[in-house]
Design an enzyme around this catalytic site. Structure first.
Site, short mmCIF file in Angstrom:
data_model
loop_
_atom_site.label_atom_id
_atom_site.label_comp_id
_atom_site.label_asym_id
_atom_site.label_seq_id
_atom_site.Cartn_x
_atom_site.Cartn_y
_atom_site.Cartn_z
N HIS A 127 0.85 -1.19 0.00
CA HIS A 127 0.00 0.00 0.00
C HIS A 127 0.89 1.25 0.00
CE1 HIS A 127 -3.38 -2.63 0.95
NE2 HIS A 127 -2.60 -3.18 1.89
N THR A 153 16.72 -5.17 4.45
CA THR A 153 16.28 -3.96 3.76
C THR A 153 17.37 -3.33 2.91
OG1 THR A 153 16.87 -2.58 5.65
CG2 THR A 153 14.61 -3.44 5.58
N ARG A 197 31.65 -13.15 9.16
CA ARG A 197 32.07 -13.18 7.77
C ARG A 197 32.84 -14.46 7.49
NH1 ARG A 197 34.32 -8.15 6.64
NH2 ARG A 197 35.45 -8.99 4.86
#
Length: 237
Positions: A134, A184, A203
């Protein structure tokens, strides 16, 4: 696509291609065509399924026009199950060997691209969304503040239970995203990332598909206990 058209399509499972009068089409091997559940609301959309695909529960919703979805061939183990939703001018690409534990949710809209590289492993309750579903606007300017953005996930990436990848997510090859994390932004290759938003916590790692409780040997203390894939690399910043 109407219910009657869907029934007609399943009855025509001997055909390797289906198309309608609005330019929508399905390109799939004859044995899979009848098992697919596409829905076309717009025009000039294409669903393309590799001849070697292994589908468990796949539905593809073309909600806009000029969209394209491609599902690659299966790997040695597992199958692919998803609800895939595409809006106007969008594209979803599922690479070869991608597997899901349960049905994943993939959504792309507003001309964005959602890419899953080869040999990715998606645990249960995984969602990938280039959009927020939306629109959200600034009350002063009226401008949109949550535009849809591409998602690009590299090869041999493990998305653990409940992972969400949102617009702008970029994950390098060979990485692991921890349970319940929300991606994100950019995550480099061959690392472990966790949290909301997800951040790298280790890592220079590599993961393999043999299950700790199911696949032999019963103990896997080092790399000698598994067969190495081609995705063992140091993390690049």
């Amino acid at each position: 696509m109407t219910a009657a058209t869907a029934v007609e399509m399943r009855a025509s499972a001997s055909l390797a291609e289906w198309r309608d009068d609005r330019g929508n089409r399905v390109l799939a091997p004859a044995g899979l065509l009848g098992a697919l559940a596409p829905m076309f609301k717009g025009r000039d959309c294409t669903l393309e399924v590799d001849a070697g695909a292994r589908l468990a529960n796949v539905a593809v919703e073309f909600r806009g026009s000029n969209a394209h979805c491609r599902i690659g061939a299966a790997g040695p183990v597992g199958s692919f199950s998803a609800l895939i939703r595409l809006g106007e001018d969008s594209r979803v690409e599922v690479g070869a060997g991608v597997t899901t534990t349960t049905r994943a949710f993939l959504s792309a809209s507003e001309g964005t691209r959602l890419v899953l590289g080869e040999d990715c492993m998606l645990a249960s309750e995984v969602q990938l969304r280039t959009d927020d579903a939306h629109p959200i606007f600034d009350v002063h300017t009226g401008l949109r503040i949550n535009p849809a953005e591409d998602i690009v996930i590299g090869a041999h990436v493990w998305l653990a239970y409940g992972v969400r990848c949102l617009g702008g997510a970029r994950i390098g090859d060979g990485s692991v995203i921890g349970m319940g994390s929300i991606v994100t932004g950019r995550i480099p290759n061959n690392c472990i990332a966790v949290g909301s938003p997800a951040r790298m916590v280790r890592r220079d790692v590599a993961w393999e598909r043999p299950h700790l409780a199911i696949d032999p040997p019963a103990y896997k203390p080092d790399a000698a206990s598994v067969r190495r894939s081609a995705y063992w690399h140091p993390t690049r910043d």
